[in-house]
Design an enzyme around this catalytic site. Structure first.
Site, PDB file in Angstrom:
ATOM      1  N   HIS A 333      14.177   0.521   0.084  1.00  0.00           N
ATOM      2  CA  HIS A 333      13.728   1.860   0.477  1.00  0.00           C
ATOM      3  C   HIS A 333      14.457   2.942  -0.317  1.00  0.00           C
ATOM      4  O   HIS A 333      15.448   2.667  -1.023  1.00  0.00           O
ATOM      5  CB  HIS A 333      13.958   2.079   1.971  1.00  0.00           C
ATOM      6  CG  HIS A 333      15.395   1.999   2.394  1.00  0.00           C
ATOM      7  ND1 HIS A 333      16.303   3.018   2.220  1.00  0.00           N
ATOM      8  CD2 HIS A 333      16.088   0.988   2.992  1.00  0.00           C
ATOM      9  CE1 HIS A 333      17.476   2.666   2.701  1.00  0.00           C
ATOM     10  NE2 HIS A 333      17.369   1.422   3.165  1.00  0.00           N
ATOM     11  N   CYS A 351      20.590  -3.227   2.880  1.00  0.00           N
ATOM     12  CA  CYS A 351      19.291  -2.958   2.280  1.00  0.00           C
ATOM     13  C   CYS A 351      19.417  -2.740   0.776  1.00  0.00           C
ATOM     14  O   CYS A 351      20.519  -2.615   0.240  1.00  0.00           O
ATOM     15  CB  CYS A 351      18.644  -1.733   2.931  1.00  0.00           C
ATOM     16  SG  CYS A 351      18.016  -2.046   4.589  1.00  0.00           S
TER      17      CYS A 351
END
Length: 404
Positions: A333, A351
């Site tokens: 992201h 992440c």
């Protein structure tokens, strides 16, 4: 940042069949020269040795509901059979075998619980006259049934790493009985295998994949012939499904934790190499191959959902261009708060972060079923954490089949 998966795409769960009642009599041609309902044939000498010719169905039109353990038999008394069809609107048609001379047909497909079956048969008496039979019966309702939640959805186009995955809502003691009734066919043909595991929620799950990724353009068909199948302990299936899907372009991504880069390729040609920032010490990004589960343009990320509290806690209400890789919360992201770290420092909570512009570009390239492989990290992603199937070597994968 790792977030909990709250939904999965393509969910299709069959509902239990409606129950109905019906009724059992053996229908035969009348011996007085008349014809019973649904029958056609001569009396007296039309059959062998003067016996009345008839098609006899067991179970036939019945008052009592039929146990699912029963087999259906259709017999030509004083003649031979031409055709037999035993079908139900929900479970579908039964398969069967013929005796020599086609005087007897016996079902080989188990009966489904709570279903209405219609038997339609034709034949010929030994004297040459036509024989016909129509009968119907209802099976007993199962007190305990199961269904499988399957992926991908019918008609979907998915990436080359997408397995066929079925998670069951009840324990499956007899896994071999279930696996025998699951078939996957591909065009072009490819060798593949089923493998059992426990899903993250503890439920029984079975996945099917080839040894290597699917080829782009492959057409895949899943057949679930589970209606009437006993999974063990009297838990019966209700599903008959045919699910077709296709394989799209080979979009593959490789994240190098040491180099802090992500290289994205399409059908073997490199598109771009992006600068990224992966998990910092203690929050390392999973090593191994993950598969895209979903995409959302904006999401809230709250560390409480993944058990991160104290000084490392975070609550970000508008994270952009989110590509989900695991149910445990791994995403690729946009991470503008880490500007300056991309390609330099690994500073996330697990992440794969990148600039907003790069994250939007990546979001536009990938789809459900595309593989993202992380190298030079630690703790390989588990097989049941999303679709970690590709982290199991082929021989070990095949050994987890109930039919191995």
């Amino acid at each position: 940042m790792r977030q909990r998966l709250t939904s999965r795409l393509g969910r299709r769960i069959a509902q239990p069949l409606a129950f109905a009642s019906a009724a059992v009599v053996v229908l035969a041609a009348c011996s007085t020269g008349g014809k019973a309902d649904g029958d056609s044939g001569k009396a007296g000498g039309d059959g062998d040795n003067g016996a009345p010719a008839a098609i006899v169905v067991e179970p036939g039109d019945a008052k009592a509901k039929v146990p699912v353990s029963r087999k259906v038999t259709v017999r030509a008394q004083g003649g031979s059979l031409s055709s037999v069809e035993v079908s139900s609107p929900g479970p579908g048609a039964l398969a069967g075998t013929w005796s020599k001379g086609k005087s007897l047909w016996t079902s080989t497909t188990p009966l489904a619980p709570g279903a209405i079956y219609t038997v339609t048969a034709t034949g010929e008496a030994s004297g040459g006259s036509a024989l016909n039979k129509t009968a119907s019966f209802t099976t007993e309702a199962a007190t305990n049934t199961f269904v499988g939640e399957y992926y991908p959805d019918k008609g979907a186009k998915v990436g080359v790493a997408m397995p066929v995955s079925i998670t069951f809502n009840k324990p499956i003691p007899d896994k071999a009985a279930i696996e025998r009734k699951l078939k996957v066919a591909a065009s072009p043909a490819v060798e593949g295998a089923w493998s059992w595991m426990k899903d993250r929620n503890g439920k029984d799950r079975i996945d099917y994949r080839p040894e290597k990724y699917w080829k782009p353009g492959t057409n895949v068909t899943l057949r679930m012939d589970l209606a009437g199948v006993n999974a063990g302990g009297g838990v019966y299936g209700t599903q008959q499904r045919v699910v077709n899907f296709t394989i799209g372009d080979a979009v593959t991504s490789t994240v190098d934790v040491k180099k802090k880069t992500m290289t994205v390729a399409k059908n073997g040609k490199t598109l771009r190499t992006l600068k990224v920032s992966t998990g910092k010490k203690g929050f390392e990004t999973w090593n191994g191959t993950m598969v895209v589960l979903s995409k959302v343009p904006t999401i809230r990320m709250n560390s409480d959902t993944v058990g991160i509290f104290g000084p490392e806690a975070y609550d970000l209400g508008s994270v952009k261009w989110d590509v989900q890789l695991t149910p445990s919360g791994t995403y690729a992201h946009a991470a503008p708060w880490n500007e300056g770290k991309f390609g330099v420092i690994n500073g996330s909570h697990g992440c794969i972060g990148m600039s907003t512009a790069d994250a939007k570009w990546f979001y536009q390239q990938v789809h459900l079923g595309d593989p993202v492989t992380v190298v030079n990290s630690v703790d390989t992603v588990a097989v049941n954490n999303g679709y970690g199937d590709w982290n199991v070597d082929w021989e070990s994968w095949k050994k987890a089949s109930a039919l191995h």
